[in-house]
Design an enzyme around this catalytic site. Structure first.
Site, PDB file in Angstrom:
ATOM      1  N   GLU A 114       0.873  -1.164   0.000  1.00  0.00           N
ATOM      2  CA  GLU A 114       0.000   0.000   0.000  1.00  0.00           C
ATOM      3  C   GLU A 114       0.918   1.224   0.000  1.00  0.00           C
ATOM      4  OE1 GLU A 114      -2.602   0.227   3.377  1.00  0.00           O
ATOM      5  OE2 GLU A 114      -3.402   2.160   2.706  1.00  0.00           O
TER       6      GLU A 114
ATOM      7  N   ARG B 212       5.842 -12.953   9.272  1.00  0.00           N
ATOM      8  CA  ARG B 212       6.310 -11.592   9.141  1.00  0.00           C
ATOM      9  C   ARG B 212       7.692 -11.473   9.763  1.00  0.00           C
ATOM     10  NH1 ARG B 212       2.747  -7.492   8.566  1.00  0.00           N
ATOM     11  NH2 ARG B 212       3.661  -5.524   9.218  1.00  0.00           N
TER      12      ARG B 212
ATOM     13  N   LYS C 161       4.603   1.003   9.155  1.00  0.00           N
ATOM     14  CA  LYS C 161       4.694   2.285   8.463  1.00  0.00           C
ATOM     15  C   LYS C 161       4.043   3.398   9.266  1.00  0.00           C
ATOM     16  CE  LYS C 161       3.223   0.192   4.785  1.00  0.00           C
ATOM     17  NZ  LYS C 161       2.613  -0.052   3.470  1.00  0.00           N
TER      18      LYS C 161
END
Ligand code: ATP
Ligand code: MG
Length: 757
Positions: free
Chosen positions: A34, A261, A271
């Site tokens: 994103e 992850r 982020k």
């Protein structure tokens, strides 16, 4: 492709199966960020997986901006994402793709679902909707709006799209199952109203698709075969499949697979949190060299190779864990060590006048040490006035100080030996200059002076040296599991304005990255550097300076013991090797494949090298014997004559032999060595008498494992739910139960087998 079958990760095994069975002719993966922030090291893992797998199997990988959230996205992030992928050395197939380019098609799919009676416009307020969803233990209840007709639903959706309603007035939901044990399947949202300008789609849309609807369909539209994502999307997989199956799309279709992850200690990796650091100006932008962003590592001087190696080393797993940041630091050190030139920089200059030197000369010095297979040298100007590091001179030296003191001479690396004659101070008692004399016959390489020194230090000549700014970076966070700004390390950046560097670094530019001798690895800052005002970033120290600080208290006890010589050598406080030592060093590194540090330590110490050579004549295991000699035997020799040692080289060889053939574990070997050193025990006899033989037989180990498992049902449950840190707990318990005698390798395998049974 060279990897053997067992060493392949589970994602590659899936891909291989699918190619073999003919499920797909070609594989297509995608990296779908994103664009709401700069990519971080976690994204590097995802990039290396998606692009790496496509490359390994001659497939394609798309770069897709998953831009369905209009309020947080920006083209500068799109650019940063492209830069990161390219810098890491990958090429996406075709153009960069955007989910926003599929908005029309996605809308069409939503209409299809409505027509099939599989989606409806819901108008419950948010709170009621939450209430109706139920809980993990109680079923939900479907909204009364779910009975709207197809026409009404289509009409409402169209008007939502055109902006006729307030945000929150309606949503589009899939009609799945309000009682599903998977909460995500309780009529998930497909679209919501957002009166927001989209950085690419403009103002055309007042509704935006949700991740669960947009992602699977974007994958389908692009012909993706394997959709790799992180574990937190595991519960979303049911929706992924439901959307694609329900729409009865023409095959082939993509499937989702989850991997763990990446988490790193001392690092935040979200982020949102990174954006906060940027916005609150805790750091100087997304590419601040302290940031765990790819742009940050790049600016700091990390190489793409080092980051990819790191991603490879950490592997691909199905359970989340935390990786030690020192592993990443190790990768960059390891990458730079055989590549970059060594130069001299003086961080905190102290003026030194050589009173008996007249004129000038130029000293030839290689950029690379003997173990780096690269050519190149520069001239070091030398004259009466030079600078050394303030901390390389001490008037009242502590014990073990090897550098310059009023009594102790030192070698100027590549040049002469100097002896201190006078210390000049200002009115406050601060040393402002020292006057020294040099020994003209002590020049490095042709030293006939007979003067003994304990170390060689870096220096620069006063007239030719260039002033440089050096930015010394340390970890951005001071705690292992930082939450955010409150955990910032206040000393993460120290700027040295007036360091002095030898001129060739600026005039010849042999490279952009350097090892500043005895200081660390440095990189010419790609933004602020100019030849007139050079700026260097510290990439990483020569060794892990945090390892000690974070050691557990019980381990600190051991550190009181005399340190092996190793430390001083890494610091560079050593004189050049003699020809004989050099020859030994060559043999140890080239023939016997010892690592550089151990080889140098043995080569420089005749007692150690003789001991070592005798031991390997008895049992030919050079690497393991060398480690024992360099660490343990050398410690004994610090306080004892060689004739007073309680053990012989042959006994050390016998000890290592037992480690090599797995008769004893390395842990037990330590205990045996202690007994050899203190009581003169014979290793073989001692092991036999004390019953220290390693247990490798599964039949003996399995009952112990089963007992540990039976005793800890809660931990077993937690492990099965994904807390894989507990794996270590089980292994530890089993080893403890056997008094450290169980073969750890066997225990590891068996514990895994039993836990996963
Ligand atoms: P963040 O939470 O840091 O904002 P994200 O998951 O929201 O990250 P995206 O831009 O949606 O970031 O992620 C793009 C891809 O990178 C996704 O496939 C995601 O799973 C993957 N990814 C993100 N963070 C990590 C990580 N720490 N380790 C491995 N992959 C990651
Ligand atoms: Mg996100």
């Amino acid at each position: 492709m060279a990897k053997s079958k067992e060493s392949k990760d589970f994602l590659r095994r899936i891909v291989e199966e699918d190619l073999k069975s003919g499920k797909y002719k070609e594989i297509v993966t995608r990296f779908p960020p994103e664009p709401n922030g700069f990519p971080h090291i976690g994204h590097a893992k995802s990039i290396s997986i998606n692009f790496g797998i496509a490359k390994d199997y001659n497939g394609k990988c798309h770069l897709r901006m998953d831009d369905t959230n209009p309020t947080t996205e920006d083209t500068k992030y799109v650019q940063a994402l492209q830069d990161a992928v390219e810098w890491l050395g990958f090429k996406w197939d075709g153009d960069v793709r955007y989910t926003s380019d599929y908005f029309d098609r996605l809308y069409g799919y939503a209409q299809d679902l409505i027509r099939m009676g599989k989606a409806y416009v819901d108008s419950l307020d948010e709170e009621t909707m939450r209430e109706y969803r139920g809980t993990v233990t109680s079923p939900g209840k479907r909204s009364e709006y779910a009975n709207r007709s197809v026409e009404e639903n289509l009409d409402l959706l169209e008007r939502m799209k055109n902006g006729e309603f307030e945000e929150g007035a309606h949503v589009l939901r899939a009609k799945i199952d309000m009682t599903s044990p998977n909460m995500k399947m309780r009529d998930p949202l497909l679209y919501r109203i957002r009166h927001a300008h989209h950085y690419r789609a403009g103002d055309k849309w007042a509704i935006y698709p949700m991740y669960d609807f947009a992602h699977c369909l974007s994958d389908y539209i692009e012909g993706i075969t394997h959709s790799f994502c992180t574990l937190e999307f595991e519960n979303n997989r049911d929706i992924y499949d439901w959307v694609i199956d329900t729409l009865q799309l023409e095959p082939p279709r993509p499937y989702q697979y989850e991997f763990a992850r990446l988490n790193i200690n001392y690092t935040v990796m979200s982020k949102r949190k990174l954006l906060e650091l940027v916005e609150k100006k805790v750091v100087n932008g997304w590419d601040d060299p302290r940031m765990p962003t790819i742009a940050g590592y790049r600016r700091r001087g990390y190489t793409p190779e080092s980051i990819l190696t790191f991603c490879e080393q950490i592997g691909i797993a199905k359970a989340n864990s935390v990786v030690d940041v020192s592993q990443l630091e190790f990768c960059i050190r390891d990458d730079l060590n055989p590549k970059v030139p060594r130069v001299m920089c003086v961080m905190d200059p102290l003026k030194v006048t050589i009173t008996n030197y007249e004129g000038r000369e130029e000293i030839d010095a290689s950029y690379y040490p003997h173990d780096v297979p690269k050519e190149g040298s520069r001239k070091l100007p030398f004259a009466k006035e030079i600078y050394i590091n303030r901390e390389d001179f001490s008037e009242n030296p502590p014990k073990g100080y090897f550098r310059l003191t009023p009594e102790q001479p030192v070698r100027l690396k590549y040049a002469y030996i100097i002896t201190c004659k006078e210390v000049i101070k200002d009115e406050n008692g601060n040393i402002v200059e020292i006057k020294v004399e040099y020994a003209p016959d002590s020049k490095s390489g042709s030293d006939t002076s007979g003067i003994k020194v304990k170390s060689a230090i870096q220096w620069v000549e006063g007239e030719s040296a260039k002033k440089v700014e050096v930015r010394l970076y340390d970890r951005l966070f001071k705690v292992e599991a930082p939450q955010g700004i409150e955990d910032i390390n206040p000393d993460s950046l120290k700027v040295v304005k007036d360091a002095l560097i030898e001129p060739a670094v600026i005039t010849e530019k042999p490279d952009e990255r350097f090892q500043f001798e005895r200081e660390g690895y440095f990189y010419a800052d790609p933004v602020d550097y100019s030849d007139d005002a050079p700026v260097f970033n510290k990439i990483v120290s020569l060794k892990d300076s945090w390892a000690k600080k974070t050691k557990k208290p019980e381990k600190q006890k051991q550190e009181v013991k005399p340190q092996p010589k190793k430390k001083a050598q890494i610091d560079g406080e050593v004189a050049p090797m003699s020809a004989k030592e050099q020859a030994l060093y060559e043999r140890y590194t080239k023939e016997l494949k010892l690592n550089n540090t151990v080889a140098e330590m043995l080569a420089r110490d005749a007692k150690l090298s003789v001991f070592f050579d005798e031991a390997i004549a008895v049992h030919n295991s050079p690497v393991n014997i060398a480690n024992l000699v360099a660490n343990d035997v050398s410690r004994e020799l610090k306080t004892k004559e060689i004739a007073k040692l309680q053990f012989t080289p042959a006994q050390v060889a016998a000890l290592v032999k037992m480690i090599d053939d797995e008769t004893i574990s390395t842990k037990i070997a330590k205990e045996v060595f202690e007994a050899m050193a203190t009581e003169g025990a014979d290793p073989v006899v001692y092991v036999e008498a004390k019953g220290l033989k390693q247990i490798s037989d599964p039949a003996e180990i399995l009952p112990i494992i089963d007992e540990v498992i039976a005793k800890n049902p809660e931990n077993v449950q937690k492990y099965k739910e994904g807390n894989n840190k507990l794996f270590g707990f089980f292994v530890g318990q089993v080893l403890k139960a056997t008094g450290g005698k169980a073969n750890p390798k066997v225990v590891n395998e068996l514990v895994k087998q039993q836990l996963e049974a």
